[in-house]
Design an enzyme around this catalytic site. Sequence first.
Site, PDB file in Angstrom:
ATOM      1  N   HIS A 229     -23.149  58.791  21.612  1.00 36.91           N
ATOM      2  CA  HIS A 229     -23.958  59.216  22.757  1.00 36.91           C
ATOM      3  C   HIS A 229     -23.160  59.081  24.049  1.00 36.91           C
ATOM      4  O   HIS A 229     -22.380  58.138  24.202  1.00 36.91           O
ATOM      5  CB  HIS A 229     -25.219  58.357  22.833  1.00 36.91           C
ATOM      6  CG  HIS A 229     -26.281  58.871  23.756  1.00 36.91           C
ATOM      7  ND1 HIS A 229     -26.716  60.185  23.760  1.00 36.91           N
ATOM      8  CD2 HIS A 229     -27.020  58.242  24.718  1.00 36.91           C
ATOM      9  CE1 HIS A 229     -27.663  60.330  24.661  1.00 36.91           C
ATOM     10  NE2 HIS A 229     -27.853  59.173  25.265  1.00 36.91           N
TER      11      HIS A 229
ATOM     12  N   ASN B 187     -29.594  57.646  31.468  1.00 37.33           N
ATOM     13  CA  ASN B 187     -29.700  58.311  30.163  1.00 37.33           C
ATOM     14  C   ASN B 187     -30.281  59.705  30.346  1.00 37.33           C
ATOM     15  O   ASN B 187     -30.631  60.109  31.465  1.00 37.33           O
ATOM     16  CB  ASN B 187     -30.570  57.461  29.227  1.00 37.33           C
ATOM     17  CG  ASN B 187     -30.241  57.662  27.764  1.00 37.33           C
ATOM     18  OD1 ASN B 187     -29.710  58.702  27.368  1.00 37.33           O
ATOM     19  ND2 ASN B 187     -30.550  56.671  26.949  1.00 37.33           N
TER      20      ASN B 187
ATOM     21  N   CYS C  14     -25.975  65.440  24.788  1.00 42.54           N
ATOM     22  CA  CYS C  14     -25.826  64.323  25.726  1.00 42.54           C
ATOM     23  C   CYS C  14     -24.575  64.448  26.582  1.00 42.54           C
ATOM     24  O   CYS C  14     -24.603  64.155  27.779  1.00 42.54           O
ATOM     25  CB  CYS C  14     -25.816  63.016  24.964  1.00 42.54           C
ATOM     26  SG  CYS C  14     -24.505  62.896  23.709  1.00 42.54           S
TER      27      CYS C  14
ATOM     28  N   GLN D 175     -32.840  65.701  27.260  1.00 40.91           N
ATOM     29  CA  GLN D 175     -32.191  66.613  26.308  1.00 40.91           C
ATOM     30  C   GLN D 175     -33.085  66.925  25.116  1.00 40.91           C
ATOM     31  O   GLN D 175     -32.774  67.805  24.304  1.00 40.91           O
ATOM     32  CB  GLN D 175     -30.879  66.019  25.811  1.00 40.91           C
ATOM     33  CG  GLN D 175     -31.034  64.765  24.954  1.00 40.91           C
ATOM     34  CD  GLN D 175     -29.717  64.111  24.631  1.00 40.91           C
ATOM     35  OE1 GLN D 175     -29.125  63.439  25.480  1.00 40.91           O
ATOM     36  NE2 GLN D 175     -29.240  64.299  23.414  1.00 40.91           N
TER      37      GLN D 175
END
Length: 446
Positions: free
Chosen positions: A365, A387, A71, A65
């Site tokens: 997040h 992630n 996110c 990102q």
Amino acid sequence: MNQNITLKQTGEFKKQTNSDASVRLARNAAMRGEIEDLAMDWESFRKIDHTFSDIVSGEMPVTNQKSSGRCWGFAGLNLFRIYLGRKYNLKKFEFSQSYFMFWDKLEKSNYFLENIIATLNEPKDGRLIMHLVENPIQDGGQWHMFINLINKYGVVPQTEMPETFQSSKSMRMNRMITRKLREFAKLLRDAHGKGAPQKNLRSMKADMLETVYRLLTIHLGTPPEKFEWQVRDRKKKFHRFEGLTPKRFFTNHVGLDLSDYVCLIDCPMSDKQYNENYTVEFLGNVVGGEDIRYLNLPSNRLKETSVNSIKDDNPIWFGCDVGKHFHRTLGVMDMDLFDFDLFYGTNFPMTKADRLEYGDSQMTHAMLFTGVDLDPKGKPRKWRVENSWGKNRSDKGFDIMTDKWFDEYNYEVVVHKQYLTDEELKTYKKDPVKLPPWDPMGALAK
């Protein structure tokens, strides 16, 4: 004790502090090193292990990102691509993150302006108006905001609307559009003050949204309406699909029923109850879309539903406070990895509820759970995390979350409704209790 700090006190502070050898050692080390590295516990460090007993099928290389707060959308699209990849045996694929970003910013602009119209009689220096104008088109979002966009606009491959400099570094775009939206808020309130009727305000709003659309096009490009998609699978077989629309691409090729998914939180604050349903006022993006909805359950229930989901080969979207007890390079979220108590000579005893109530923690997040490591009794020891910060860190971008860290800093999971009890599902469907706009359970959308 005096209200002010006296010079006598500071002299005593200095004497006591400098007489402590551990303080001098920590001070000298801190001058030239990262605290996270200096306070790292050897026993926890040596036990870092990126193997897991259960991992979902269809993982792909992690996404990035970059310098944006998308996110929640990256996590949602990364969840979708696992199912798409299984269907067509794909090794690598990305949905367009710029496409969902474009429509999210436009919808948030409309949502903001409608909130301004709904609060015309609120004082402009009151907490509510100050909250609304603070971040009207922030990058962040929540699960229901994501599915609202998917239901209305669908998805496209990244090849149809690739990343731009501005999508990957969104601060300037957000700043310029926010400036216009604050200007528009003033114009709407001024017009109301002069007696303009609602229909005139909404006519003004239409012109304002056209301006926002223009600014978004400059920063992100023009969203496609029709396209074709072609790809080679793992066995080099070629696939081509023509005459696609974004909504048809999602419906026919991803095929998830988003209404089957429920959002669970673990929020032990004193003003909230477990087995209760909550929403956050003035939090959303699509006017007329689904409202934010959370079922508050103890952490163990979030973990039980997540374990069952992963064992059934289903990844999980989740929201947490990623910056706490986390080593970014190693990609490890672990309550025991850093011995801050030893390093600083003081302890940090606040509970999860304490941290939420006194501003020390909030959701920051969103990521995916794609695996879990279960002990011989079937209890989780650690979790595998996909992630969206690129592959040049951790285990090719996949992180570790210990089960103890889950209890302390994980706040939200999204699972299929099949993993809830009948009573939990009944509660989830009830009219939710409304939380104020600044509640920490809305922080992920900042």
